[in-house]
Design an enzyme around this catalytic site. Structure first.
Site, PDB file in Angstrom:
ATOM      1  N   ASN A  15     -45.950 -13.659 -38.269  1.00  0.00           N
ATOM      2  CA  ASN A  15     -44.945 -14.437 -37.535  1.00  0.00           C
ATOM      3  C   ASN A  15     -44.297 -13.648 -36.397  1.00  0.00           C
ATOM      4  OD1 ASN A  15     -45.363 -16.719 -39.134  1.00  0.00           O
ATOM      5  ND2 ASN A  15     -44.153 -15.792 -40.751  1.00  0.00           N
ATOM      6  N   GLY A  17     -40.798 -12.614 -36.327  1.00  0.00           N
ATOM      7  CA  GLY A  17     -39.543 -11.930 -36.604  1.00  0.00           C
ATOM      8  C   GLY A  17     -39.602 -10.422 -36.408  1.00  0.00           C
ATOM      9  N   ASP A  18     -40.754  -9.802 -36.695  1.00  0.00           N
ATOM     10  CA  ASP A  18     -40.830  -8.344 -36.554  1.00  0.00           C
ATOM     11  C   ASP A  18     -40.601  -7.946 -35.098  1.00  0.00           C
ATOM     12  OD1 ASP A  18     -41.910  -7.809 -39.375  1.00  0.00           O
ATOM     13  OD2 ASP A  18     -43.388  -9.200 -38.576  1.00  0.00           O
ATOM     14  N   TYR A 186     -41.537 -23.395 -41.312  1.00  0.00           N
ATOM     15  CA  TYR A 186     -42.831 -22.959 -41.838  1.00  0.00           C
ATOM     16  C   TYR A 186     -43.654 -24.191 -42.246  1.00  0.00           C
ATOM     17  CZ  TYR A 186     -40.723 -18.310 -42.051  1.00  0.00           C
ATOM     18  OH  TYR A 186     -40.110 -17.126 -41.730  1.00  0.00           O
ATOM     19  N   GLN A 236     -36.243 -15.342 -25.743  1.00  0.00           N
ATOM     20  CA  GLN A 236     -35.197 -15.272 -26.787  1.00  0.00           C
ATOM     21  C   GLN A 236     -33.894 -15.866 -26.273  1.00  0.00           C
ATOM     22  OE1 GLN A 236     -35.044 -11.181 -28.242  1.00  0.00           O
ATOM     23  NE2 GLN A 236     -36.131 -11.811 -30.091  1.00  0.00           N
ATOM     24  N   GLU A 254     -35.708 -14.542 -40.394  1.00  0.00           N
ATOM     25  CA  GLU A 254     -34.583 -13.618 -40.308  1.00  0.00           C
ATOM     26  C   GLU A 254     -33.783 -13.772 -39.026  1.00  0.00           C
ATOM     27  OE1 GLU A 254     -33.997  -8.816 -40.556  1.00  0.00           O
ATOM     28  OE2 GLU A 254     -35.452  -9.868 -41.769  1.00  0.00           O
TER      29      GLU A 254
END
Ligand code: TRH
Length: 354
Positions: A15, A17-18, A186, A236, A254
């Site tokens: 995904n 988020g990382d 998701y 973002q 997250e």
């Protein structure tokens, strides 16, 4: 004395988020005057998240993961090393840290959770071979945790935001009396059951990228009262503004969770589903923090496929729901943000007076 040099290691496991958290952390530290190098094994998501880059942040490929002419070579050891989500810096880099007369401060930035273990584990050391120490840094929602990512000036920008102007800049508009909702979820979310509930009132559903083909069939069913509109990848900043413009946000994972809190509108959170069911505890712990009442709890449980939701896909009254999010947001805004708290933490561990 030159500003300390930070190296943030980030591996894109799954995904967005990382990369999303790694980038926000890097830019947050740079905004505090730090020199930051983000070492990432897949920089592709940054092309849409941050097309203009950020002053003070240098992006370097993970060694061996370079593209084109850049093989992603050796990484210089700076003053602070951040390892995002236990991603393990390359062994040669760890050896180079240990070889230094005064090794850098090494910190593992953990996943965000509202569970009780976070307060217990935040700030604990872990001795490593070669005399190194790795410190565990846990983001969180209480003063005894590492805080949440929040840019300087975010609340002021939110307060000055003009939703109609932003929507127009994206080629979007809200019809009079229409509810605006965003969707980032998701594949397992019970979307087919939610859509008729949304359609009871005129609603425009703005569906982000990343939602996945699993939901194409549900989104393709025409429902009176519901207009579905697909969005392109947003930066973002653009993603934030989408959440600010909407009356209701469905977010996941997250980073977008935190952004939904800063947006201050009613929202529903979907935890990253885990095979062992560990996400249930995360949802319950966050619900306890949110203190939003039983209707919201039922809806979140139903959206996450958890037991105890009953006929849970009902939308709570918007006004008390919005008031509860804003109460929560106000309390969190009064706490230090993650980048500032992390800088103070690293300074305390460095012991060299920077
Ligand atoms: O993509 P995610 O589901 O990431 C998740 C979580 O990080 C989770 O903790 C982790 O365990 C799992 O991956 C493997 O959701 P998240 O965290 O909200 O990240 C999405 C990022 O993508 C966020 O920084 C916002 C950004 N984004 C954009 O910049 N533009 C867009 O158009 C969209 C849809 C997202």
């Amino acid at each position: 004395m030159p500003a300390p040099r930070w190296t943030v290691f980030c591996r894109v496991v799954d995904n967005l988020g990382d990369a999303g958290v790694g980038w926000r952390l890097a830019t947050g530290l740079a905004a505090l005057g730090q020199r930051v190098r983000l070492v990432i094994d897949d920089a592709a998501p940054l092309a849409f998240m941050a097309p203009g880059g950020a002053p003070g942040v240098e992006v370097q490929p993970w060694p061996g993961h370079g593209h084109g002419g850049d093989a992603g070579g050796e990484v210089e050891v700076g003053d602070v090393v951040i390892e995002a989500f236990g991603c393990d810096p390359p062994p040669a880099f760890v050896d180079a840290m240990a070889a230094r007369a005064s090794p850098p401060v090494w910190i593992n930035l953990e996943y965000l959770s509202a569970e009780a273990y976070v307060e217990r584990s935040h700030g604990l050391p872990s001795p490593r071979p070669g005399g190194l120490v790795k410190w565990f840094y846990y983001p969180g929602f209480t003063p005894r945790t590492g805080g949440l990512l929040r840019e300087r000036g975010l609340a002021a920008a939110r307060a000055a935001f003009d939703p109609a102007a932003w929507l127009a800049s994206q080629g979007l508009r809200r019809e009079p009396g229409e509810r605006l909702a965003s969707l980032f979820c998701y594949p397992g979310a019970p979307l087919a059951a939610l859509l008729p509930v949304l359609a009871r009132e005129p609603t425009r559903l703005l569906v982000t990228q990343g939602v996945g083909a699993a939901h194409d069939a549900a989104l393709g069913v025409a429902l009176k009262g519901l207009r579905v509109q697909r969005l392109p990848w947003l930066s973002q900043d653009g993603f934030d503004r989408l959440l600010w413009a909407c009356d209701l946000n469905f977010v996941r994972g997250e980073d977008s969770l935190v952004r939904a809190i800063w947006a201050g509108a009613p929202f529903v959170w979907q935890a990253y589903p885990q095979h062992d069911g560990a996400h249930a505890a995360k949802v319950e712990a966050l619900l306890a923090q949110a203190a939003a009442g039983p209707e919201v709890a039922r809806l979140w449980r139903a959206w996450n496929g958890l037991p105890g939701a009953g006929e849970g896909l009902e939308l709570p009254e918007p006004a008390p729901w919005a008031a509860s999010v804003q109460r929560w947001r106000r309390g969190l805004l009064a706490q230090p943000d993650l980048a500032a708290a992390l800088l103070a933490f690293a300074r305390g561990k460095a012991g060299t007076g920077w």
